[in-house]
Design an enzyme around this catalytic site. Sequence first.
Site, mmCIF file in Angstrom:
data_model
loop_
_atom_site.group_PDB
_atom_site.id
_atom_site.type_symbol
_atom_site.label_atom_id
_atom_site.label_comp_id
_atom_site.label_asym_id
_atom_site.label_seq_id
_atom_site.Cartn_x
_atom_site.Cartn_y
_atom_site.Cartn_z
ATOM 1 N N ILE A 12 0.848 -1.194 0.000
ATOM 2 C CA ILE A 12 0.000 0.000 0.000
ATOM 3 C C ILE A 12 0.882 1.242 0.000
ATOM 4 O O ILE A 12 1.916 1.285 0.670
ATOM 5 C CB ILE A 12 -0.862 0.030 1.281
ATOM 6 C CG1 ILE A 12 -1.720 -1.230 1.369
ATOM 7 C CG2 ILE A 12 -1.702 1.297 1.362
ATOM 8 C CD1 ILE A 12 -2.171 -1.524 2.779
ATOM 9 N N CYS A 13 0.447 2.270 -0.734
ATOM 10 C CA CYS A 13 1.094 3.585 -0.642
ATOM 11 C C CYS A 13 0.012 4.648 -0.824
ATOM 12 O O CYS A 13 -1.169 4.377 -0.644
ATOM 13 C CB CYS A 13 2.225 3.712 -1.661
ATOM 14 S SG CYS A 13 1.688 3.788 -3.375
ATOM 15 N N ARG A 14 0.398 5.846 -1.208
ATOM 16 C CA ARG A 14 -0.569 6.930 -1.359
ATOM 17 C C ARG A 14 -1.446 6.728 -2.583
ATOM 18 O O ARG A 14 -2.659 6.848 -2.523
ATOM 19 C CB ARG A 14 0.152 8.282 -1.437
ATOM 20 C CG ARG A 14 -0.788 9.485 -1.451
ATOM 21 C CD ARG A 14 -0.031 10.782 -1.562
ATOM 22 N NE ARG A 14 0.559 10.948 -2.865
ATOM 23 C CZ ARG A 14 -0.052 11.499 -3.915
ATOM 24 N NH1 ARG A 14 -1.281 11.949 -3.799
ATOM 25 N NH2 ARG A 14 0.568 11.623 -5.074
ATOM 26 N N GLY A 32 -0.493 4.151 -5.326
ATOM 27 C CA GLY A 32 -0.261 2.882 -6.014
ATOM 28 C C GLY A 32 1.059 2.824 -6.758
ATOM 29 O O GLY A 32 1.448 1.773 -7.253
ATOM 30 N N MET A 71 -4.010 4.878 -0.790
ATOM 31 C CA MET A 71 -4.813 5.473 0.277
ATOM 32 C C MET A 71 -5.714 6.591 -0.249
ATOM 33 O O MET A 71 -6.719 6.915 0.379
ATOM 34 C CB MET A 71 -3.920 5.987 1.409
ATOM 35 C CG MET A 71 -3.238 4.879 2.210
ATOM 36 S SD MET A 71 -4.392 3.690 2.966
ATOM 37 C CE MET A 71 -5.153 4.709 4.239
#
Length: 104
Positions: A66-68, A70, A95
């Site tokens: 997961i990141c901000r 993708g 996110m």
Amino acid sequence: MNKGWQEVTTEQVEQRLSHDPEIQLIDVRNPDEYEDDHIPGAKLIPLSELPARTNEIDHNREVIFICRSGNRSGKACEYMAQLGYSQMYNMVGGMLAWTGKRER
């Protein structure tokens, strides 16, 4: 061509979490982003620290990165695939697209 990982939507991640709350979630954002909010149960391993911390990821279990948005999580999947890891998923939209539960 198989790139060694698959992409999943935020909705698919929410569904998987409802069936398996112990699923391995690795958040590769920076600590300040993680502290602002993150998915409950997600472990923080910033992308820059991933090479030194791969031993913290169970390669026998499915893992969702997961990141901000993708992008960084895709890079994490690419890196881990080069090391021979499988059962990896990149949460597309990150996110920014996450509508599920959050922790601060």
